[in-house]
Design an enzyme around this catalytic site. Structure first.
Site, PDB file in Angstrom:
ATOM      1  CG  ASP B 170      39.850  39.984  45.814  1.00 19.64           C
ATOM      2  OD1 ASP B 170      38.611  40.068  45.903  1.00 19.64           O
ATOM      3  OD2 ASP B 170      40.531  40.706  45.065  1.00 19.64           O
ATOM      4  CG  ASP B 202      36.605  36.722  45.511  1.00 27.49           C
ATOM      5  OD1 ASP B 202      36.064  37.336  44.578  1.00 27.49           O
ATOM      6  OD2 ASP B 202      37.768  36.273  45.453  1.00 27.49           O
ATOM      7  CG  HIS B 374      39.729  35.964  42.315  1.00 23.50           C
ATOM      8  ND1 HIS B 374      39.358  36.860  43.289  1.00 23.50           N
ATOM      9  CD2 HIS B 374      40.539  36.638  41.463  1.00 23.50           C
ATOM     10  CE1 HIS B 374      39.912  38.037  43.022  1.00 23.50           C
ATOM     11  NE2 HIS B 374      40.628  37.926  41.916  1.00 23.50           N
TER      12      HIS B 374
END
Lengths: 558, 558
Positions: B170, B202, B374
């Protein structure tokens, strides 16, 4: 934190009593009772949809307890608009007294009549229009146009000997509505100058800063998406959102595509809307979905239900390839709809399913294809300033929405002590412009499950939640009533507990032993023996598996 | 739509096989296996949290089937960072082989060690830092700093004889991170120039346009809210979000408030973070929450768990007045956290509960108190352009996220045929820079419920859902095995079905009659008699109530 129940005093002649029995502290089952001089007027009668902690419940109704012995005193039910959370409980009310008059706009009455037909009820109706004035017993009513995500919504001004009340219903203040029918701020201004003693106002978006964008801002986005689409287009939205559907029809028409409606409620509601002139359907635009298959793929738009991921609705079934129309690569699916809290996982499952089939999925997360139907904080401030109400009761909202709306009222100059935050069942008396909280009724959630109404209780739901979390283990033994000896069993059955019944080999002798010991100690009572089983199995399952299934012991005497 | 299972061919020497067994088509239980020349490297080993259609499930693990006969071939497990969806399944893997080496950064290893302690496992660990190079069997590993919502996250570059792979874990690309530790784009550039044959990247925010705002943009908002607060401040966030907590500590400190941690995981994790130097705690800032009561109310900030509305966490308990600290008027509660889909109703219930107690609740819906961990689409494009990978496998995401990420790869110039959309169990072989899908394993959901792992099946969950929706009715009769005559019963018991057992008065004689008829026709088999009961009760309950509870018939011979 249940409210303290406070019995209101006997209602004096010439005082208006206001009791919202639904819609406060919740988004749904909106219903408010107004009483003066022995007569009752009801505004709205909607349903609430259950949350995940109410499994198996189909609908939640307002609690009619406070009116069910007063049915003959009801002069009518005003329905502000045709959404389920404002009309959905009408069939259940009319089952108590069929000839209660329903008052509403043309579209609203058409929608409730269609719903009542399914319940085999032909209602007694009084259609009204904005600007119209009607007297119902001691209530002089004036209807005011408001703008919402369904056409023909009305606010209602209630004039009585005790004072005046304005009820907005659901509304927003789109300043360029598709049908040109504005929330009538001129009427609000006039009523404000005459004096609004109590203002019941939609709180749904009171905690959203700013202004709800124009409904017509969606049209160009739909147009652009449809223009770019090379194959089929499927649009999902609410089946009562006539203006949203209108914009889909217009965009389809502009790009030479025909439109097929999908889903029972979409077909029914759009039929009603077109018949009554709320939906403008260009000649030859519509096509039956069965015939649409013969069209080239770039010549069709399907307008469908299921935008909330409802498992039995068209869109979910398409995503599961369980519908005659199977989306595929190159197809475009537009969810032109809100995402109601609690539905996220279901909606994302549908989006993922459609994406997996190759469709391009457009939704409010990645394009401006939805606007709300409710006034945001900025609009509510306009409202307060134009009306300058004496007292305010925020309605239609969860607790935080009501509090946010109250704050707006106070910010705009309403004295804090004249704003009321309540929950369902709050009793407010109004006389000579003075509003006071005088009581709190005990108002419950009435669950509809199948054809049963009010039979399912919170205790049943608690059992269901335990069953859902843990399953159950039932243990049956047949014992000799005299000796207490086991004649047959213990038989052990389980559901939702484990794949393999082999795990119970362990516990059967333990149960037999515990029962034998109890019998030796002279225990004969089947209830006491059941408790022995419950304890034995409970301890074993907790120690061995760290789990707490429902244990259902059954001791049968023979 | 289950994937077609395709057995991969036998793995040739010198070919690298990549199998993500979790994290594709789901947000959680991230785990990827890399195999070459008989040795297996695992990257991450996380858990997935259940959704509402998986009632009673505590956790969902990756399916270890494909490695459980190969445990001795595992050279190690690289843990990219310390979040549950990347480390949570490690205890279950180590129960299969205790001495599998765990490789990760200081904070990551400290968090997994604390978790393993609860399982009474002392792991074999290899701490690594960004820039460090380690050889594990045939895998040459280089660790690269990445920025995420937990400190000390690492990407891992895997160099083998068959080619190279970069796994991001991540990450996002905060360009002004609080700790100055940037996602190392210089390293990405160098590795890109050397050649990245396969890029596992990710996808969580791949469908979010633009760029994730800076974590430090939250600081001034927290500061302002705390400055304005006249009484107690309670902040809830994830218990591993060290930088978020740091900003709360800094804001509290700036306004002369002390801080008390609340919630077991918050206390534990922040202890670890402070000990290891990731959290900077000003001298004398912290105070035990029990002592905090003695401080003036404007001198304290509580830092708590429960930001997702988890019923047993501190914030929910506060909202229910089931905690030593009882929020009240004038208190401020800040939810400095995301709202994970599916948790909306629970979180709003907590917000409403706190609002009702009089607290002012600040959350991402009404203030900028959260940013994601993210990389959004804009950041991912930077990544692709700097790396220019030969092949791309989007990971960590539901299907729509993977597809959005694939599109970004293609837009940035990766040939479409070199981008792979897969689901858990996809088998990709890499040799000489060429990646190919060669198989699809049958990968299931492994449910943890209590202390049982993998015993609860989808069939059990289906039973649980039926029990939740409808409850059950059990019908027990004892029959004479020879004549088929009823000796005792029918007894009818129900749970989750109706408040009152009186409804069953109706059905008992019907069951008795149906069984007598069956007996007359010579039916003796208990299974066949059970079916008679099921049919009789099922028809009655459907006709009378329009419901379909689970019917559990039991025929006992005596």
């Amino acid at each position: 934190m249940p409210n303290t129940i406070i019995d209101p005093p006997v209602l004096e002649p010439g005082t208006l009593r206001v009791i919202p029995i639904g819609g406060l502290g919740e988004i749904g089952r909106n219903m408010t009772c107004f009483e003066i001089d022995g007569k009752i007027l009801i505004v709205d009668c909607g349903v609430l949809f259950p949350e995940e902690h109410q499994p198996g419940v189909d609908l939640i109704l307002p609690d009619f307890t406070s009116i069910k012995d007063r049915l003959d005193d009801i002069v009518g039910v005003v329905l502000t608009h045709g959404h389920e959370d404002h009309i959905g409980a009408v069939p259940y009310l009319l089952k108590l007294r069929k000839d209660i008059p329903l008052i509403g706009s043309g579209l609203t009455l058409a929608l409730i009549e269609a719903k009542l037909k399914e319940h085999r009820i032909v209602p007694y109706t009084l259609p009204v229009k904005e600007g119209q004035i009607e007297a119902l017993g001691p209530f002089d009513l004036e209807f005011v146009a408001v703008n919402h995500s369904i056409p023909d919504a009305l606010a209602v001004f209630i004039d009585t000997d005790a004072g005046t009340v304005l009820v907005t219903g659901d509304f927003k203040m789109d300043q360029l509505p598709l049908d040109g029918r504005l929330t009538d701020l001129r009427a609000f201004a006039r009523l404000g100058e005459e004096g609004v003693d109590l203002f019941l106002v939609d709180s749904t978006n009171a905690d959203v800063p700013g202004f709800t964008p124009l409904e017509r801002s969606i049209g160009p986005v739909l147009d652009q998406v449809i223009a770019k689409s090379e194959r089929r287009v499927i649009v999902a939205s609410f089946s009562s959102h006539v203006h949203r559907v209108q914009q889909v029809l217009d965009a389809a028409h502009a790009h030479g595509r025909r439109v097929a409606f999908l889903g029972r409620s979409m077909v029914r509601n759009m039929g009603i809307a077109a018949d009554l002139g709320y939906l403008n359907v260009p000649e030859g635009l519509l096509i039956d979905y069965k015939k649409a298959k013969d069209l080239p793929e770039d010549k069709i738009v399907y307008m469908s239900t299921g935008s909330q991921g409802e498992p039995m609705a068209v869109l979910s079934r398409m995503a599961n390839l369980d519908h005659a129309i199977e989306p595929g690569p190159g197809d475009t699916v537009i969810l032109a709809s809100s995402l109601i809290p609690g539905n996220e996982n279901a909606v994302y499952r549908v989006i993922d399913g459609l994406t997996k089939l190759g469709a391009n999925v457009v939704h409010k997360g990645n394009a401006k294809v939805h606007v709300s139907g409710h006034a945001a904080a900025g609009e509510l401030l306009y409202c307060y300033n134009i009306l300058q109400p004496k007292n305010v009761l925020p309605v239609h909202g969860e607790y935080r929405h009501l509090v946010a709306n109250q704050k707006l009222a106070i910010d705009s100059g309403v004295p804090a002590q004249n704003t009321f935050i309540g929950e369902d069942g709050i009793v407010i008396d109004l006389k000579d412009g003075v509003a006071k909280v005088v009581g709190q009724l005990d108002v419950g959630l009435v669950y509809v499950d199948g054809s049963t109404v009010g039979e399912i209780t919170d205790a049943d739901l608690k059992d269901r939640r335990i069953l859902a979390e843990e399953g159950f283990i039932s243990v049956i033994v047949v014992v000799d009533s005299k000796t207490g000896h086991i004649i047959s069993g213990p038989e052990v059955h389980a559901k939702g507990f484990a794949e393999d019944d082999k795990v119970f080999a362990d516990i059967k002798p333990k149960v037999a032993k515990a029962l034998a010991e109890a019998a030796e100690n002279g225990v004969r009572d089947t209830h006491a023996l059941s408790q022995v089983i419950r304890r034995t199995v409970g301890r074993w399952v907790n120690t061995s598996f760290r789990r707490r299934p429902m244990i259902v012991p059954l001791v049968i005497e023979a």
